[in-house]
Scaffold this motif. Structure first.
Motif, PDB file in Angstrom:
ATOM      1  N   ALA A 212      18.158   1.549  -0.720  1.00 58.12           N
ATOM      2  CA  ALA A 212      18.034   2.660  -1.668  1.00 58.12           C
ATOM      3  C   ALA A 212      16.556   2.933  -1.901  1.00 58.12           C
ATOM      4  CB  ALA A 212      18.724   2.304  -2.988  1.00 58.12           C
ATOM      5  N   SER A 213      16.210   4.199  -2.111  1.00 60.53           N
ATOM      6  CA  SER A 213      14.798   4.527  -2.328  1.00 60.53           C
ATOM      7  C   SER A 213      14.680   5.685  -3.308  1.00 60.53           C
ATOM      8  CB  SER A 213      14.114   4.895  -1.016  1.00 60.53           C
ATOM      9  OG  SER A 213      14.651   6.083  -0.487  1.00 60.53           O
ATOM     10  N   GLU A 214      13.577   5.695  -4.033  1.00 55.38           N
ATOM     11  CA  GLU A 214      13.265   6.807  -4.928  1.00 55.38           C
ATOM     12  C   GLU A 214      11.757   6.947  -5.040  1.00 55.38           C
ATOM     13  OE1 GLU A 214      14.077   6.338  -9.123  1.00 55.38           O
ATOM     14  OE2 GLU A 214      14.131   4.152  -8.949  1.00 55.38           O
ATOM     15  N   LEU A 215      11.314   8.182  -5.248  1.00 58.05           N
ATOM     16  CA  LEU A 215       9.895   8.437  -5.454  1.00 58.05           C
ATOM     17  C   LEU A 215       9.540   8.161  -6.906  1.00 58.05           C
ATOM     18  CD1 LEU A 215       9.127  11.717  -3.469  1.00 58.05           C
ATOM     19  CD2 LEU A 215       7.908   9.537  -3.255  1.00 58.05           C
ATOM     20  N   VAL A 216       8.510   7.355  -7.139  1.00 54.40           N
ATOM     21  CA  VAL A 216       8.068   7.045  -8.499  1.00 54.40           C
ATOM     22  C   VAL A 216       6.548   7.000  -8.533  1.00 54.40           C
ATOM     23  CG1 VAL A 216      10.137   5.683  -9.027  1.00 54.40           C
ATOM     24  CG2 VAL A 216       8.082   4.523  -8.166  1.00 54.40           C
ATOM     25  N   VAL A 217       6.005   7.068  -9.728  1.00 52.18           N
ATOM     26  CA  VAL A 217       4.580   6.813  -9.941  1.00 52.18           C
ATOM     27  C   VAL A 217       4.461   5.352 -10.349  1.00 52.18           C
ATOM     28  CG1 VAL A 217       2.545   7.349 -11.326  1.00 52.18           C
ATOM     29  CG2 VAL A 217       4.066   9.186 -10.565  1.00 52.18           C
ATOM     30  N   TYR A 218       3.648   4.593  -9.614  1.00 55.28           N
ATOM     31  CA  TYR A 218       3.564   3.149  -9.816  1.00 55.28           C
ATOM     32  C   TYR A 218       2.158   2.755 -10.256  1.00 55.28           C
ATOM     33  CZ  TYR A 218       4.238  -1.846  -8.786  1.00 55.28           C
ATOM     34  OH  TYR A 218       4.346  -3.206  -8.880  1.00 55.28           O
ATOM     35  N   PRO A 219       1.954   2.495 -11.560  1.00 56.83           N
ATOM     36  CA  PRO A 219       0.651   2.005 -12.020  1.00 56.83           C
ATOM     37  C   PRO A 219       0.453   0.563 -11.562  1.00 56.83           C
ATOM     38  CG  PRO A 219       1.937   2.975 -13.829  1.00 56.83           C
ATOM     39  CD  PRO A 219       2.871   2.731 -12.683  1.00 56.83           C
ATOM     40  N   PHE A 220      -0.599   0.332 -10.789  1.00 55.81           N
ATOM     41  CA  PHE A 220      -0.792  -1.004 -10.220  1.00 55.81           C
ATOM     42  C   PHE A 220      -2.273  -1.247 -10.001  1.00 55.81           C
ATOM     43  CE2 PHE A 220      -0.853  -3.973  -6.517  1.00 55.81           C
ATOM     44  CZ  PHE A 220      -0.190  -5.041  -7.117  1.00 55.81           C
ATOM     45  N   GLU A 221      -2.770  -2.344 -10.622  1.00 55.07           N
ATOM     46  CA  GLU A 221      -4.160  -2.763 -10.481  1.00 55.07           C
ATOM     47  C   GLU A 221      -5.140  -1.626 -10.756  1.00 55.07           C
ATOM     48  OE1 GLU A 221      -4.594  -4.738  -6.723  1.00 55.07           O
ATOM     49  OE2 GLU A 221      -3.614  -6.567  -7.461  1.00 55.07           O
ATOM     50  N   GLY A 222      -4.899  -0.936 -11.866  1.00 55.72           N
ATOM     51  CA  GLY A 222      -5.847   0.073 -12.340  1.00 55.72           C
ATOM     52  C   GLY A 222      -5.713   1.440 -11.714  1.00 55.72           C
ATOM     53  N   LYS A 223      -4.742   1.625 -10.803  1.00 56.97           N
ATOM     54  CA  LYS A 223      -4.561   2.919 -10.156  1.00 56.97           C
ATOM     55  C   LYS A 223      -3.108   3.363 -10.282  1.00 56.97           C
ATOM     56  CE  LYS A 223      -8.206   2.238  -6.684  1.00 56.97           C
ATOM     57  NZ  LYS A 223      -8.520   2.209  -5.226  1.00 56.97           N
ATOM     58  N   ASN A 224      -2.919   4.683 -10.246  1.00 56.49           N
ATOM     59  CA  ASN A 224      -1.577   5.244 -10.295  1.00 56.49           C
ATOM     60  C   ASN A 224      -1.206   5.743  -8.892  1.00 56.49           C
ATOM     61  OD1 ASN A 224      -1.256   4.903 -13.152  1.00 56.49           O
ATOM     62  ND2 ASN A 224      -2.680   6.610 -13.413  1.00 56.49           N
ATOM     63  N   HIS A 225      -0.244   5.056  -8.289  1.00 54.03           N
ATOM     64  CA  HIS A 225       0.143   5.356  -6.912  1.00 54.03           C
ATOM     65  C   HIS A 225       1.459   6.141  -6.898  1.00 54.03           C
ATOM     66  CE1 HIS A 225      -2.732   2.283  -5.400  1.00 54.03           C
ATOM     67  NE2 HIS A 225      -2.380   1.634  -6.497  1.00 54.03           N
ATOM     68  N   THR A 226       1.545   7.153  -6.050  1.00 52.18           N
ATOM     69  CA  THR A 226       2.825   7.801  -5.782  1.00 52.18           C
ATOM     70  C   THR A 226       3.466   7.046  -4.625  1.00 52.18           C
ATOM     71  OG1 THR A 226       2.011   9.957  -6.500  1.00 52.18           O
ATOM     72  CG2 THR A 226       3.980   9.934  -5.114  1.00 52.18           C
ATOM     73  N   VAL A 227       4.624   6.440  -4.883  1.00 49.11           N
ATOM     74  CA  VAL A 227       5.220   5.533  -3.896  1.00 49.11           C
ATOM     75  C   VAL A 227       6.719   5.789  -3.760  1.00 49.11           C
ATOM     76  CG1 VAL A 227       3.547   3.725  -4.472  1.00 49.11           C
ATOM     77  CG2 VAL A 227       5.793   3.722  -5.582  1.00 49.11           C
ATOM     78  N   TYR A 228       7.257   5.312  -2.655  1.00 44.05           N
ATOM     79  CA  TYR A 228       8.697   5.144  -2.517  1.00 44.05           C
ATOM     80  C   TYR A 228       9.011   3.721  -2.981  1.00 44.05           C
ATOM     81  CZ  TYR A 228       9.101   9.333   0.439  1.00 44.05           C
ATOM     82  OH  TYR A 228       9.095  10.615   0.920  1.00 44.05           O
ATOM     83  N   LYS A 229       9.890   3.612  -3.968  1.00 37.06           N
ATOM     84  CA  LYS A 229      10.377   2.305  -4.393  1.00 37.06           C
ATOM     85  C   LYS A 229      11.652   2.028  -3.601  1.00 37.06           C
ATOM     86  CE  LYS A 229      12.174  -0.162  -8.446  1.00 37.06           C
ATOM     87  NZ  LYS A 229      12.572  -0.015  -9.879  1.00 37.06           N
ATOM     88  N   VAL A 230      11.561   1.083  -2.670  1.00 35.94           N
ATOM     89  CA  VAL A 230      12.668   0.819  -1.752  1.00 35.94           C
ATOM     90  C   VAL A 230      13.305  -0.524  -2.102  1.00 35.94           C
ATOM     91  CG1 VAL A 230      13.360   0.594   0.656  1.00 35.94           C
ATOM     92  CG2 VAL A 230      11.438   2.081   0.057  1.00 35.94           C
ATOM     93  N   ASN A 231      14.620  -0.524  -2.258  1.00 32.66           N
ATOM     94  CA  ASN A 231      15.370  -1.751  -2.541  1.00 32.66           C
ATOM     95  C   ASN A 231      16.116  -2.178  -1.279  1.00 32.66           C
ATOM     96  OD1 ASN A 231      18.255  -2.660  -4.530  1.00 32.66           O
ATOM     97  ND2 ASN A 231      16.534  -3.940  -3.951  1.00 32.66           N
ATOM     98  N   VAL A 232      15.812  -3.392  -0.797  1.00 32.14           N
ATOM     99  CA  VAL A 232      16.406  -3.921   0.435  1.00 32.14           C
ATOM    100  C   VAL A 232      17.179  -5.188   0.106  1.00 32.14           C
ATOM    101  CG1 VAL A 232      15.968  -4.774   2.755  1.00 32.14           C
ATOM    102  CG2 VAL A 232      14.481  -2.998   1.786  1.00 32.14           C
ATOM    103  N   ASN A 233      18.445  -5.232   0.488  1.00 30.22           N
ATOM    104  CA  ASN A 233      19.299  -6.399   0.229  1.00 30.22           C
ATOM    105  C   ASN A 233      19.866  -6.962   1.518  1.00 30.22           C
ATOM    106  OD1 ASN A 233      20.289  -6.955  -2.849  1.00 30.22           O
ATOM    107  ND2 ASN A 233      19.540  -4.868  -2.587  1.00 30.22           N
ATOM    108  N   PHE A 234      19.799  -8.286   1.651  1.00 34.44           N
ATOM    109  CA  PHE A 234      20.421  -8.930   2.800  1.00 34.44           C
ATOM    110  C   PHE A 234      20.756 -10.381   2.459  1.00 34.44           C
ATOM    111  CE2 PHE A 234      15.793  -8.796   3.325  1.00 34.44           C
ATOM    112  CZ  PHE A 234      15.463 -10.138   3.405  1.00 34.44           C
ATOM    113  N   MET A 235      21.711 -10.934   3.195  1.00 33.13           N
ATOM    114  CA  MET A 235      22.129 -12.316   3.001  1.00 33.13           C
ATOM    115  C   MET A 235      21.552 -13.173   4.124  1.00 33.13           C
ATOM    116  SD  MET A 235      23.682 -12.084   0.205  1.00 33.13           S
ATOM    117  CE  MET A 235      24.432 -13.709   0.092  1.00 33.13           C
ATOM    118  N   GLY A 236      22.088 -14.388   4.289  1.00 29.69           N
ATOM    119  CA  GLY A 236      21.593 -15.293   5.317  1.00 29.69           C
ATOM    120  C   GLY A 236      20.934 -16.512   4.706  1.00 29.69           C
ATOM    121  N   ASP A 237      20.193 -17.258   5.526  1.00 27.95           N
ATOM    122  CA  ASP A 237      19.524 -18.469   5.053  1.00 27.95           C
ATOM    123  C   ASP A 237      18.447 -18.155   4.022  1.00 27.95           C
ATOM    124  OD1 ASP A 237      21.081 -20.025   6.696  1.00 27.95           O
ATOM    125  OD2 ASP A 237      19.633 -20.027   8.347  1.00 27.95           O
ATOM    126  N   GLU A 238      17.807 -17.010   4.169  1.00 28.52           N
ATOM    127  CA  GLU A 238      16.772 -16.594   3.228  1.00 28.52           C
ATOM    128  C   GLU A 238      17.150 -15.229   2.669  1.00 28.52           C
ATOM    129  OE1 GLU A 238      14.281 -18.397   2.224  1.00 28.52           O
ATOM    130  OE2 GLU A 238      14.619 -20.069   3.616  1.00 28.52           O
TER     131      GLU A 238
END
Length: 272
Positions: free
Chosen positions: A176-202
């Protein structure tokens, strides 16, 4: 041996209830020790500010609607610290609970994009009266010129996210992904926030923040961690500065009480 999975402990600012003044703003505790530890980061006291407002005399409306919630927020900008709420807030959802209360949740936005980590919740009682308002707002971001233009496609961002977390070919479900504004380390980034899910050993429940212009990975964290026997674990949560922080936790086995996890690092002395 199978590994157990543990959801991370999330840090959040405690909201005080009871006999609270009309307006309470949480302020960061900032000691000399904190200053030494965070010397490499610039602190912005207006970024990601938690707030809680409790009305002594609840204001009654014709209905518990988002539009009336915005009317309240516009009228009481001095209490909440939210500037131009009709422009900078967008309704996320409306929920009604078993007590008859209605909770209107807003995202703080810039040019229509949600600001990650910032939200406002207006709480009505069953009589359509606003009784409390709480949340987090980024009071600095409105003063910044945030470029929300996008050069990278959503598909390309997902591809970068999958590569960043070494995701297997078989996923639990489509990212799943959505466009968001991400304040990080003093800067405001326009980013895709992507959620990745998987199973397995890790297994992973990854949140990856991909720059919407360059495709660079701005930040990422895994919402799942392993809980192995007799081993100090590392969890992740959101700190009072709004950034993702690493947490030291330990598995504690007590007779007669099962297994617990403590916010303590027993692998180092004097850190418990």
């Amino acid at each position: 041996m199978k590994k157990k999975l543990l959801a991370p402990v999330l840090l959040s600012s405690a909201l005080l209830a009871g006999s609270i003044p009309v307006n309470v703003f949480a302020q960061p505790a900032y000691s000399e020790k904190d200053h030494h530890l965070q010397a490499s980061k610039e602190w912005n006291e207006k970024a990601n500010v938690p707030f809680f407002v409790k009305e002594r005399f609840a204001e009654k409306f014709s209905s518990s609607s988002p539009s009336n919630a915005l009317t309240y927020l516009k009228k009481h900008q001095d209490k909440t610290g939210i500037k131009n709420p009709d422009k900078n807030l967008k309704v996320r959802d409306v929920q009604k609970d078993d007590l008859g209360m209605t909770h209107v949740r807003f995202n703080q936005t810039v040019n229509g994009l949600a600001v990650e980590g910032s939200e406002v919740i207006v709480h009505y009682n069953k009589h359509n009266e606003v009784v409390t308002v709480n949340g987090r707002v980024n009071q600095a971001i409105a003063d910044d010129a945030v470029n929300t233009s996008v050069s990278l496609s959503r598909e390309a961002a997902i591809k970068e996210a999958l590569s960043a977390v070494s995701a297997p070919s078989e996923l639990t479900y489509e990212p799943a992904s959505e466009l968001v504004v991400y304040p990080f380390e003093g800067k405001n980034h326009t980013v895709y926030k992507v959620n990745v899910n998987f199973m397995g050993d890790e297994p992973g429940n990854w949140f990856v923040f991909v720059d919407a212009k360059t495709g660079n990975i701005i930040d990422k964290y895994n919402g799942i961690m392993h809980a192995e026997v007799n081993k100090t674990q590392k969890g992740f949560g959101k700190g009072v500065h709004g950034d993702h922080r690493e947490l030291h936790i330990s598995r504690v086995k007590e007779e007669g009480s099962g297994t617990k996890f403590a916010l303590a690092d027993y692998s180092h002395e004097n850190l418990d």
